[in-house]
Design an enzyme around this catalytic site. Structure first.
Site, short mmCIF file in Angstrom:
data_model
loop_
_atom_site.label_atom_id
_atom_site.label_comp_id
_atom_site.label_asym_id
_atom_site.label_seq_id
_atom_site.Cartn_x
_atom_site.Cartn_y
_atom_site.Cartn_z
N GLU A 172 57.02 47.13 37.21
CA GLU A 172 56.28 48.13 37.97
C GLU A 172 56.01 47.59 39.37
O GLU A 172 56.32 46.44 39.69
CB GLU A 172 54.97 48.47 37.25
CG GLU A 172 55.18 49.04 35.85
CD GLU A 172 53.90 49.51 35.21
OE1 GLU A 172 53.44 50.62 35.56
OE2 GLU A 172 53.34 48.79 34.38
N HIS A 228 47.58 57.14 42.50
CA HIS A 228 48.94 56.93 42.00
C HIS A 228 49.87 57.77 42.87
O HIS A 228 49.64 58.97 43.06
CB HIS A 228 49.05 57.37 40.54
CG HIS A 228 50.26 56.85 39.85
ND1 HIS A 228 51.53 57.29 40.15
CD2 HIS A 228 50.40 55.91 38.88
CE1 HIS A 228 52.40 56.64 39.40
NE2 HIS A 228 51.74 55.80 38.62
N ARG A 283 51.39 50.24 45.47
CA ARG A 283 51.09 51.67 45.39
C ARG A 283 50.51 52.23 46.69
O ARG A 283 50.76 53.37 47.03
CB ARG A 283 50.13 51.93 44.23
CG ARG A 283 50.82 51.88 42.89
CD ARG A 283 49.87 52.16 41.74
NE ARG A 283 50.62 52.21 40.49
CZ ARG A 283 50.05 52.33 39.30
NH1 ARG A 283 48.74 52.41 39.21
NH2 ARG A 283 50.79 52.38 38.20
N HIS A 296 43.70 57.98 40.60
CA HIS A 296 44.20 57.43 39.34
C HIS A 296 43.28 56.37 38.74
O HIS A 296 43.03 56.39 37.54
CB HIS A 296 45.58 56.84 39.57
CG HIS A 296 46.27 56.36 38.33
ND1 HIS A 296 46.50 57.19 37.26
CD2 HIS A 296 46.78 55.14 38.00
CE1 HIS A 296 47.12 56.50 36.30
NE2 HIS A 296 47.30 55.26 36.72
N ARG A 348 44.95 47.58 43.06
CA ARG A 348 45.31 47.11 41.71
C ARG A 348 46.82 47.02 41.54
O ARG A 348 47.55 47.95 41.85
CB ARG A 348 44.74 48.07 40.67
CG ARG A 348 45.13 47.75 39.23
CD ARG A 348 44.53 48.75 38.29
NE ARG A 348 45.12 50.07 38.46
CZ ARG A 348 46.13 50.54 37.72
NH1 ARG A 348 46.68 49.77 36.81
NH2 ARG A 348 46.58 51.76 37.91
#
Length: 524
Positions: free
Chosen positions: A115, A225, A271, A326, A361
């Protein structure tokens, strides 16, 4: 007098953090779990991508730590991240032993997805429904050891220490007196118009803790997100980052690769970078057509089903995507054992601010944080459980008066519009001040309802106040009027303390340097 339940431990929230904590408590303790939603309706079952753990070739806790720090934009508490990265492999093994059916390779080893911001594939997963699988296993294991109460926690009972919870059930108010209270209620995503979170994620723990005098931290950091499905309705269906890890491309409106020249990791950039690129382009499409129907059906059945339910097929169609709220990075400030600044009160999971995530994060670290720090909080609670006669003041606890669990009197939709204006992924001073004015008007018009609406309103005011106070672009958000990071705020956390005499006070927060390593925190 409202009825009173007695327990050793009261856990508020029945997601992964709360269930794992319940399972880590010693057998024989009387544990009450207050669950706001119907079974399975919280945020945890919606987690798709996986849980980050250094378990593959070429990986190590040290590399996991380095990736976490790099993604965190100068605000990661290194000692908390070290705990996470070194302990999470053992938690994965525990989950496997409990019966978690994580995906495996043909050779039988755990299959690891890559990811965003991960140097190597690191996310243990069950197809694209990892959270649902973890909740299934934890509910089966912890269920027989707890008493579940369907209720909304409306206040913490405290006098010198937190000794219980006041809650509203479908039948009316109750009180739960306990030796320790653990908040594990999830995040704040339902306070935003575009969100992947279920309706119950309204920041209740933030309001509960603030009113009880507990310290809060980092509320201005809400991760968006980048690839939620851009379709009507709320919550938005999540299109997991693992799909981009498998090779899906982001395209702009002209069909060009969106991340070309933006970041060397392209679609797997952090992100915040991907979110900013999509917002700057005015929207984007995710192209997974080249992966083929076989791969999509085998590895991404959740995404496939949610897209097809809305008339889209990833095997043949471009998927319109947009950023959506998110994950709440900040929350109730805790130490490495889940303790808050109030005796008797702990927090774990998304509602806690452990310092692990910094200002952004890394994907996979939220599920890791839930199990690592959920367990640590439970072990500390068990060690420090006061004797029954020392748990609460003399006399019966009194539940806050209120109606049975029902729709809040304060209109959540009004709060959502204001919070989205003032604390969205792109914000500025003017938008934050307008949002605070609107939230103030909502409070004056409603008078508060003593329940979910008033706690959501308080959490929204605190989030927007943080958005106003951090006058820089860092991590998950852009401050349009301060487009660069401020070197003076490098390593500085914003914390909230209640204003004496004004339990709902939401002043500008205090700036506190990041905790040293090894981490020590003295509560003042």
């Amino acid at each position: 007098m409202p009825p009173t339940e007695e327990a050793d431990v009261c856990i508020v929230g029945a997601g992964i953090a709360g269930l794992y904590a319940a399972l880590a408590l010693p057998e024989g303790l009387d544990v009450v779990v207050i669950d706001r939603s119907s079974v399975g309706q919280g945020s945890s079952p919606h987690a798709q991508g996986g849980m980050a753990a250094a378990m593959g070739p070429g990986d190590s806790p040290e590399l996991h730590l380095a990736d976490t720090v790099a993604a965190g934009a100068g605000l990661v508490d290194t000692s908390a991240a070290e705990v996470l990265c070194h302990e999470v492999p053992d938690r994965v093994r525990d989950l496997v032993a409990l019966g978690c059916r994580f995906d495996r390779t043909g050779a039988g080893s755990l299959h690891l997805a890559r990811e965003g911001a991960q140097t190597v594939p690191r996310s243990v997963h069950r197809a694209d429904a990892t959270g649902a699988e973890m909740v299934r296993v934890l509910r089966e294991a912890a269920g027989p050891r707890v008493r579940r109460v369907e209720a909304f926690a409306s206040a913490l009972l405290e006098e010198g220490r937190v000794y219980g919870v006041s809650a509203l059930t479908p039948e009316g108010p109750i009180a739960v007196a306990a030796g320790a209270v653990l908040l594990a209620t999830g995040g704040v995503g339902a306070l935003f118009s575009s969100t992947t979170n279920p309706p119950a994620s309204t920041g209740a723990a933030i309001g509960l803790a603030h009113r009880a005098g507990a310290r809060l931290a980092d509320l201005e950091f809400v991760q968006f997100h980048p690839t939620a499905l851009a379709v009507p309705g709320s919550p938005r269906p999540l299109v997991t980052e693992a799909l981009r890890g498998a090779g899906a491309h982001l395209l702009d409106r002209e069909g060009n690769r969106l991340m070309e020249g933006v970041h060397p990791d392209m679609e797997l950039a952090p992100r915040d970078v991907v979110t900013a690129a999509i917002l700057a382009a005015g929207g984007a499409f995710l192209d997974a057509r080249h992966l083929g129907a076989g791969v999509l059906e085998a590895e991404f059945p959740t995404v496939l089903a949610s897209c097809r339910a809305r008339g889209l097929d990833p095997a043949t169609d471009l998927l319109p995507v947009e950023p959506a709220a998110h994950y709440a990075i900040g929350g109730v400030a805790t130490d490495l054992e889940g303790r808050t600044s109030r005796p008797g009160l702990s927090a774990a999971g998304e509602c806690a601010a452990t310092g692990v995530h910094g200002a952004n994060r890394m994907p996979g670290n939220s599920l890791a944080e839930a199990v690592v720090f959920g367990r640590r909080a439970a072990l500390a609670i068990a060690r420090e459980m006061p004797a029954r006669e020392d748990r609460r003041p003399a006399g019966e606890p009194v539940a806050a008066e209120g109606p049975p669990l029902a729709q809040p009197a304060v209109r959540i939709d009004d709060i959502v519009r204001a919070v989205s204006l003032g604390a969205g992924p792109v914000r500025d001073e003017a938008s934050a001040r307008r949002a605070l004015d609107r939230l103030g008007a909502i409070e004056l018009a409603s008078g508060g309802d003593g329940g979910e609406g008033s706690l959501a309103l308080l959490a929204g005011r605190l989030l927007v106040t943080g958005a106003l106070a951090r006058a820089e672009t860092r991590g998950v958000h852009v401050r349009a009027d301060h487009p660069l990071p401020d070197p003076a705020l490098e390593g500085v956390h914003l914390t909230w303390e209640p204003i004496p005499g004004e339990p709902d006070g939401a002043r500008l927060p205090d700036a506190v340097p990041a905790a040293p390593t090894p981490r020590t925190r003295t509560w003042g």
